[in-house]
Design an enzyme around this catalytic site. Sequence first.
Site, PDB file in Angstrom:
ATOM      1  N   GLU A 281       8.147  54.605  15.398  1.00 14.44           N
ATOM      2  CA  GLU A 281       9.320  53.771  15.668  1.00 14.44           C
ATOM      3  C   GLU A 281       9.216  53.128  17.039  1.00 14.44           C
ATOM      4  O   GLU A 281       8.795  53.773  18.003  1.00 14.44           O
ATOM      5  CB  GLU A 281      10.595  54.633  15.577  1.00 14.44           C
TER       6      GLU A 281
ATOM      7  N   SER B 104      12.446  61.138   7.103  1.00 16.55           N
ATOM      8  CA  SER B 104      13.689  61.323   6.344  1.00 16.55           C
ATOM      9  C   SER B 104      13.599  62.630   5.570  1.00 16.55           C
ATOM     10  O   SER B 104      14.623  63.169   5.117  1.00 16.55           O
ATOM     11  CB  SER B 104      13.914  60.150   5.383  1.00 16.55           C
TER      12      SER B 104
ATOM     13  N   LYS C 101       3.020  55.859  10.807  1.00 17.11           N
ATOM     14  CA  LYS C 101       4.113  54.958  11.204  1.00 17.11           C
ATOM     15  C   LYS C 101       4.762  55.538  12.455  1.00 17.11           C
ATOM     16  O   LYS C 101       4.847  56.757  12.608  1.00 17.11           O
ATOM     17  CB  LYS C 101       5.153  54.841  10.086  1.00 17.11           C
TER      18      LYS C 101
ATOM     19  N   GLU D  80      14.431  47.934   9.597  1.00 19.32           N
ATOM     20  CA  GLU D  80      15.529  48.736   9.032  1.00 19.32           C
ATOM     21  C   GLU D  80      16.878  48.250   9.549  1.00 19.32           C
ATOM     22  O   GLU D  80      17.070  48.092  10.759  1.00 19.32           O
ATOM     23  CB  GLU D  80      15.330  50.227   9.370  1.00 19.32           C
TER      24      GLU D  80
END
Length: 276
Positions: free
Chosen positions: A115, A45, A113, A182
């Site tokens: 996704e 982000s 991390k 999320e």
Amino acid sequence: MRITIGELKEMKQRGEKIPMLTAYDYSTAKLIDEAGVPLILVGDSLGMVVLGYESTIPVTMEEMLHHTKAVVRGTERALVVGDLPFMTYHTGVEDALRNAARFIQEGGAQAVKLEGGENVADKVRKLVECGIPVQGHIGLTPQSVHQLGGFKVVGKTPEAAVCLLKDAKALEEAGAFSIVLESVPAPLSRLITERVAIPTIGIGAGAYCDGQVQVISDLLGLFTDFVPKHAKQYARLAEIIKAAVADYIAEVQAGSFPTEKQSYTMDEKVLAELAQ
Ligand code: KIV
């Protein structure tokens, strides 16, 4: 001593909620760490809230490493997770390993991390085998925004909900130490949280997750392009910054800043010599 992945699992077992926040720079990371946040994510982000990109897709490894190093320098206690950027782990286990290792070795992070669920389980397994703690991330996965057709809630249909449950199980079986959920409906997050032994960390996933993660710029009211529905502004720093800067401009223009308090003096004799 930094928090360990074992301690995070114990927090889940004790029913103790896990607060997680993003950070991108030394000063903010230091404040968050001192405030007692156990888990800090250097999220991609970064691309949107710090670098001004329209999505997280343009973020590079070099950008992530630069900010990860700063966050690690600012922290003593929190476990720092580095977010693998778009296409740095999809292209094969070797690439995933090389890039994840850079976060740990060069960046100083304690975990990474990535996704995805079942589709990345082979990479998660390999990283864990090599000693790299991995946090999964399912539901709305912003790196797939074009595939998903926008920033939407994921898991509303029975098929999508079953997929998410399978993804969570696949990540757990592959050895992930935690999973970010999320933009997932709260009842589904609850089900996933009950079905896995590793901590789930929600963002827009309701109150039943084992922990919550927020983007620090949303929490502090610093990022003003848009405020996601799942964000809560605990402060409005954008307004405070603008007011402070307006005061500064006015004082510089009026000649009332700097005063003697902000000025340095020099020896009168030196001054006298200069005047001759
Ligand atoms: O990049 C990020 O900040 C994230 C969080 C929203 C979980 O992935």
